[in-house]
Design an enzyme around this catalytic site. Sequence first.
Site, mmCIF file in Angstrom:
data_model
loop_
_atom_site.group_PDB
_atom_site.id
_atom_site.type_symbol
_atom_site.label_atom_id
_atom_site.label_comp_id
_atom_site.label_asym_id
_atom_site.label_seq_id
_atom_site.Cartn_x
_atom_site.Cartn_y
_atom_site.Cartn_z
ATOM 1 C CB CYS A 75 -0.922 0.008 1.217
ATOM 2 S SG CYS A 75 -2.279 1.192 1.041
ATOM 3 C CB CYS B 174 -1.862 4.893 3.245
ATOM 4 S SG CYS B 174 -1.828 3.369 4.199
ATOM 5 C CB CYS C 80 -4.352 3.801 -0.247
ATOM 6 S SG CYS C 80 -4.833 3.670 1.485
ATOM 7 C CE LYS D 221 -7.927 -1.293 4.211
ATOM 8 N NZ LYS D 221 -6.524 -0.990 3.968
ATOM 9 C CE LYS E 45 -7.479 -3.762 7.363
ATOM 10 N NZ LYS E 45 -6.591 -2.924 6.646
HETATM 11 C C1 PBG Z 1 -3.141 0.241 4.674
HETATM 12 C C2 PBG Z 1 -3.706 -0.606 5.742
HETATM 13 C C3 PBG Z 1 -4.549 -0.252 6.802
HETATM 14 C C4 PBG Z 1 -4.708 -1.396 7.564
HETATM 15 C C5 PBG Z 1 -4.013 -2.413 6.940
HETATM 16 N N1 PBG Z 1 -3.420 -1.914 5.803
HETATM 17 C C6 PBG Z 1 -5.097 1.065 7.202
HETATM 18 C C7 PBG Z 1 -6.099 1.761 6.400
HETATM 19 O O1 PBG Z 1 -6.589 1.286 5.372
HETATM 20 O O2 PBG Z 1 -6.385 2.893 6.792
HETATM 21 C C8 PBG Z 1 -5.496 -1.487 8.849
HETATM 22 C C9 PBG Z 1 -5.031 -2.520 9.800
HETATM 23 C C10 PBG Z 1 -5.539 -2.361 11.181
HETATM 24 O O3 PBG Z 1 -6.371 -1.490 11.513
HETATM 25 O O4 PBG Z 1 -5.087 -3.149 12.028
HETATM 26 N N2 PBG Z 1 -4.014 0.742 3.738
#
Ligand code: PBG
Length: 328
Positions: free
Chosen positions: A122, A124, A132, A197, A250
Amino acid sequence: MSPEFFRGRRLRGSKALREMVRETDIQPQDMIMPYFAAETDDRDFKRPINSMPGQFQLGPAQLKKSVAQARELGLRALILFGLPKKKDLTASQAYADEGVVQQAVRMIKDEFPELVVITDVCLCEYTSHGHCGLVSGGEVQNDPTLELLAKTAVSHVRAGADMVAPSDMMDGRVLAIRAALDQAGFVNTPIMSYAIKYASSFYGPFREAAESAPRFGDRKTYQMDPANAREALREAAADAMEGADILMVKPALPYLDVLRTVRDSFDLPLAAYQVSGEYAVIKAAAQNGWIDEELMVMETLTAIKRAGADLILSYFSEDVLRLLSQRS
Ligand code: PBG
């Protein structure tokens, strides 16, 4: 003589009986532990993450130590997140050969070759604005981002990663990453796609941990609306078609219905991510003495597996491995 009612208690009378008829259990090979690798000059850097008690940002020596400890307890797989020193508009440290994740992968594979090292793909954590993907005109640009994600994935695998896990939610990224990996000769490296997600409030603590909160706006134009379940099937179908080897849902506990639906509709292995907010609420309640942490962790993980997950990414992984090794 026919029984008048069902005596469910017959099979609950002893621990041994209950174990014989148990339908779901957690095994060490189900668990994937996330780590936050920090790029620091201080190899012994270890900074606690406030909103995730027991979790740390780790410099290389401390990362090695933490992984070694989990390995002793039976850890099989981990996923790496990187905290670069420098963030910029093009996320250049995400795909740098000497980037923080690339270095961490090399170190871990060197030290523990048998561990399955997965990398989160990713941008971000690497962009100055915290989104991202590439931003222009205040919007996250889908197609121009794909090339950078593919470059990032290839550089992780070149460093030795066994699997890549794109979490950005750009459309078409699995296809782009698969093509780039194949072109680079990595036809056998699997992709675990964060296919489903949601734009979730449960990521709050992670953004403190990974220093990746968006500086403006939110992620709702690319992550899914928590109100949608049918859409999950479209996302899963797209990623399966594009070449994902493992699908992921997720967060986990608030989306068990989605897990079950995806499990029933796809035959790919399925992962679920018990995210930072799920971890934080259990930790906070436990610290107040309001719940029993151990019992709640095992109950939530069992629920996630029961709903259809084969694999679980969880910050409790090390604790669970310890528990399992004490039991046997
Ligand atoms: C990156 C990413 C995130 C998480 C995993 N990969 C954060 C988001 O999308 O803001 C979240 C993992 C967690 O909350 O434990 N994009």
